[in-house]
Design a protein around this motif. Structure first.
Motif, PDB file in Angstrom:
ATOM      1  N   ASP A 299       0.812  -1.220   0.000  1.00  0.00           N
ATOM      2  CA  ASP A 299       0.000   0.000   0.000  1.00  0.00           C
ATOM      3  C   ASP A 299       0.849   1.276   0.000  1.00  0.00           C
ATOM      4  N   SER A 300       2.185   1.101  -0.078  1.00  0.00           N
ATOM      5  CA  SER A 300       3.107   2.264  -0.063  1.00  0.00           C
ATOM      6  C   SER A 300       2.798   3.193   1.110  1.00  0.00           C
ATOM      7  N   ARG A 301       2.599   2.570   2.284  1.00  0.00           N
ATOM      8  CA  ARG A 301       2.131   3.332   3.445  1.00  0.00           C
ATOM      9  C   ARG A 301       3.034   3.089   4.659  1.00  0.00           C
ATOM     10  N   CYS A 302       3.295   4.144   5.381  1.00  0.00           N
ATOM     11  CA  CYS A 302       4.011   4.081   6.657  1.00  0.00           C
ATOM     12  C   CYS A 302       3.033   4.539   7.742  1.00  0.00           C
ATOM     13  N   SER A 303       2.667   3.622   8.646  1.00  0.00           N
ATOM     14  CA  SER A 303       1.673   3.940   9.686  1.00  0.00           C
ATOM     15  C   SER A 303       2.369   4.135  11.027  1.00  0.00           C
ATOM     16  N   LEU A 307       0.781   8.070  16.672  1.00  0.00           N
ATOM     17  CA  LEU A 307       0.041   9.237  16.183  1.00  0.00           C
ATOM     18  C   LEU A 307      -1.316   8.855  15.602  1.00  0.00           C
ATOM     19  N   GLY A 308      -1.468   7.549  15.241  1.00  0.00           N
ATOM     20  CA  GLY A 308      -2.677   7.136  14.534  1.00  0.00           C
ATOM     21  C   GLY A 308      -2.758   7.814  13.185  1.00  0.00           C
ATOM     22  N   GLN A 309      -1.608   7.896  12.512  1.00  0.00           N
ATOM     23  CA  GLN A 309      -1.518   8.680  11.281  1.00  0.00           C
ATOM     24  C   GLN A 309      -0.677   7.927  10.244  1.00  0.00           C
ATOM     25  N   ASN A 310      -1.044   8.059   8.973  1.00  0.00           N
ATOM     26  CA  ASN A 310      -0.306   7.427   7.885  1.00  0.00           C
ATOM     27  C   ASN A 310       0.533   8.451   7.132  1.00  0.00           C
ATOM     28  N   PHE A 311       1.684   7.990   6.625  1.00  0.00           N
ATOM     29  CA  PHE A 311       2.578   8.813   5.810  1.00  0.00           C
ATOM     30  C   PHE A 311       2.962   8.006   4.569  1.00  0.00           C
ATOM     31  N   PRO A 312       3.321   8.673   3.470  1.00  0.00           N
ATOM     32  CA  PRO A 312       3.774   7.929   2.284  1.00  0.00           C
ATOM     33  C   PRO A 312       5.062   7.156   2.599  1.00  0.00           C
ATOM     34  N   LEU A 313       5.115   5.904   2.174  1.00  0.00           N
ATOM     35  CA  LEU A 313       6.302   5.083   2.416  1.00  0.00           C
ATOM     36  C   LEU A 313       7.543   5.714   1.783  1.00  0.00           C
ATOM     37  N   ALA A 314       7.366   6.282   0.589  1.00  0.00           N
ATOM     38  CA  ALA A 314       8.501   6.908  -0.110  1.00  0.00           C
ATOM     39  C   ALA A 314       9.093   8.049   0.708  1.00  0.00           C
ATOM     40  N   GLN A 315       8.239   8.731   1.486  1.00  0.00           N
ATOM     41  CA  GLN A 315       8.712   9.832   2.339  1.00  0.00           C
ATOM     42  C   GLN A 315       9.680   9.308   3.394  1.00  0.00           C
ATOM     43  N   PHE A 316       9.326   8.195   4.018  1.00  0.00           N
ATOM     44  CA  PHE A 316      10.216   7.612   5.031  1.00  0.00           C
ATOM     45  C   PHE A 316      11.507   7.104   4.392  1.00  0.00           C
ATOM     46  N   LEU A 317      11.398   6.377   3.284  1.00  0.00           N
ATOM     47  CA  LEU A 317      12.573   5.782   2.648  1.00  0.00           C
ATOM     48  C   LEU A 317      13.550   6.838   2.134  1.00  0.00           C
ATOM     49  N   SER A 318      13.040   8.045   1.853  1.00  0.00           N
ATOM     50  CA  SER A 318      13.924   9.137   1.420  1.00  0.00           C
ATOM     51  C   SER A 318      14.468   9.920   2.612  1.00  0.00           C
ATOM     52  N   ASP A 320      12.841  11.602   4.814  1.00  0.00           N
ATOM     53  CA  ASP A 320      12.103  12.823   5.145  1.00  0.00           C
ATOM     54  C   ASP A 320      11.223  12.530   6.364  1.00  0.00           C
ATOM     55  N   ILE A 321      11.862  12.349   7.519  1.00  0.00           N
ATOM     56  CA  ILE A 321      11.113  11.930   8.715  1.00  0.00           C
ATOM     57  C   ILE A 321      10.862  13.065   9.701  1.00  0.00           C
ATOM     58  N   ASP A 322      11.316  14.271   9.362  1.00  0.00           N
ATOM     59  CA  ASP A 322      11.062  15.411  10.264  1.00  0.00           C
ATOM     60  C   ASP A 322       9.568  15.639  10.520  1.00  0.00           C
ATOM     61  N   PRO A 323       8.680  15.500   9.499  1.00  0.00           N
ATOM     62  CA  PRO A 323       7.247  15.680   9.780  1.00  0.00           C
ATOM     63  C   PRO A 323       6.725  14.694  10.834  1.00  0.00           C
ATOM     64  N   MET A 324       7.204  13.455  10.817  1.00  0.00           N
ATOM     65  CA  MET A 324       6.777  12.467  11.808  1.00  0.00           C
ATOM     66  C   MET A 324       7.311  12.830  13.199  1.00  0.00           C
ATOM     67  N   ILE A 325       8.570  13.232  13.234  1.00  0.00           N
ATOM     68  CA  ILE A 325       9.187  13.611  14.509  1.00  0.00           C
ATOM     69  C   ILE A 325       8.518  14.865  15.072  1.00  0.00           C
ATOM     70  N   SER A 326       8.253  15.851  14.208  1.00  0.00           N
ATOM     71  CA  SER A 326       7.592  17.092  14.649  1.00  0.00           C
ATOM     72  C   SER A 326       6.196  16.802  15.202  1.00  0.00           C
ATOM     73  N   ALA A 327       5.488  15.874  14.570  1.00  0.00           N
ATOM     74  CA  ALA A 327       4.152  15.504  15.053  1.00  0.00           C
ATOM     75  C   ALA A 327       4.236  14.849  16.429  1.00  0.00           C
ATOM     76  N   MET A 328       5.264  14.030  16.657  1.00  0.00           N
ATOM     77  CA  MET A 328       5.449  13.401  17.964  1.00  0.00           C
ATOM     78  C   MET A 328       5.777  14.447  19.036  1.00  0.00           C
ATOM     79  N   ILE A 329       6.627  15.413  18.676  1.00  0.00           N
ATOM     80  CA  ILE A 329       6.980  16.486  19.621  1.00  0.00           C
ATOM     81  C   ILE A 329       5.736  17.297  19.968  1.00  0.00           C
ATOM     82  N   ALA A 330       4.912  17.623  18.948  1.00  0.00           N
ATOM     83  CA  ALA A 330       3.684  18.394  19.181  1.00  0.00           C
ATOM     84  C   ALA A 330       2.723  17.620  20.082  1.00  0.00           C
ATOM     85  N   GLN A 331       2.617  16.298  19.868  1.00  0.00           N
ATOM     86  CA  GLN A 331       1.738  15.476  20.702  1.00  0.00           C
ATOM     87  C   GLN A 331       2.230  15.445  22.136  1.00  0.00           C
TER      88      GLN A 331
END
Length: 347
Positions: A299-303, A307-318, A320-331
């Motif tokens: 499904d090309s998905r990173c869950s 966060l209960g949130q999905n991200f594009p798998l290609a984003q993680f493999l490249s 580009d994990i700052d959005p995931m980390i920033s979301a964890m910090i905000a939570q």
């Protein structure tokens, strides 16, 4: 002012770690003071606008209304900034880390997946301007790693990398699979903040150290002399074998550094468990046994399960994990703010 004065202390200048800490503390203090001064100046402007609004001059009244509309959102934004700045800080956030990745369930595919994670984190480390050095590794038979430990150094490494700790799960068809079936494999990521003898006390009688000859490449000295070190911490059963360095002394120093990191990590996990129990919070703990993400190739998905949130798998493999980390910090910040609000209402 006291922090500024300490920067001129010869003892502080001579101690690079202490100097870095004082400079960091000073920077954080200045940020709070600057934000508060800006907040107070805006409050004065708002009070003046309110006075103007209460005049009989309709034109002046409209000007004051517009000014108030501009100031109030700024004040609300600064209030939020100041609240976040005053939240309790993780004392380890400024530290360098040891990044350990271990293949879990899934055999050769787990080793290959661990190698994929290593590639992602190496790219991320480079993008942040940090530096990494391989401390020890065990290669997988068909690629990847059974385990690998990297020493990662840079600006506030732990503050970001700590959110990557836990169990990572992958669902995909392995390269070795001939029937096209999807397999589930795991790898565990541990993020251990750098520490020293002040943080962790180790009784030398608790250690069992043996030496041996290193195998593989590294020159004649490595293979003829007992340069490799096998260190066992008897109370915990933690065992570390270091063969990367060309001398026994350096391998011993590296093994001790890794042992201190692991013991300090255990202390942190114990404190976090106590904190979770106190807060009744089981989400986003950063514990190494917590399943934090699933990577679904079909499904090309990173869950991200925290966060209960999905991200594009290609984003993680490249990397580009700052959005995931920033979301964890905000939570995390939102949870801390809620806790402060609950405590205030209970008083």
């Amino acid at each position: 002012m006291a922090l500024t004065e300490r920067l001129g202390d010869p003892d502080v200048i001579a101690d690079s770690n202490l100097l870095r800490k004082i400079m960091s503390d000073r920077s954080k203090s200045e940020e709070v003071v600057t934000s508060y001064e800006e907040y107070e100046a805006l409050k004065i402007e708002l009070d003046e606008a309110k006075e103007l609004f209460n005049t009989d001059d309709s034109e002046m009244k409209e000007m004051a209304r517009e000014e108030m509309r501009g100031i109030e959102p700024q004040l609300e934004g600064l209030e939020e900034v100041i609240r976040l700045l005053l939240l309790p800080k993780d004392p380890n956030d400024d530290r360098n880390v040891m990044l350990e990745i271990r293949a879990g369930t899934g055999g050769s595919e787990a080793n290959i997946f661990a190698g994929d994670l290593v590639d992602v984190y190496r790219k991320y480390i480079s993008s942040q301007g940090w530096k990494s050095t391989e401390m020890m590794s065990s290669l997988g038979d068909e690629g990847g790693y059974k385990s690998i430990t990297l020493d990662v150094r840079g600006d506030r490494v732990y503050s970001k990398m700590k959110w990557e700790a836990g169990v990572h799960r992958v669902q995909r068809v392995p390269k070795t699979e001939t029937q096209g079936r999807v397999h589930t494999s795991t790898a565990t990521v541990a993020i251990m903040p750098e520490c020293d003898e002040v943080d962790v006390k180790i009784d030398k009688t608790d250690l069992q150290i043996t030496t041996m000859r290193s195998g593989g490449a590294g020159g004649q000295n490595v293979n003829k002399v007992e340069t490799a070190v096998d260190l066992l911490h008897k109370p915990t059963g933690i065992r570390i074998k270091c063969t990367q360095q060309r001398s026994q002394l350096k391998n011993k120093e590296q093994a001790m550094k890794m042992l201190m990191g692991k013991l300090y990590d255990i202390q942190i996990e114990e404190r976090q468990a106590e904190e979770r129990e106190r807060r009744g919070n089981q989400v986003g703990t950063g514990g190494r046994s917590e399943k934090i993400r699933t990577y679904n190739w079909k499904d090309s998905r990173c869950s991200d399960h925290r966060l209960g949130q999905n991200f594009p798998l290609a984003q993680f493999l490249s990397a580009d994990i700052d959005p995931m980390i920033s979301a964890m910090i905000a939570q995390d910040q939102a949870e801390k703010l809620k806790e402060l609000a609950d405590e205030s209402s209970a008083q």
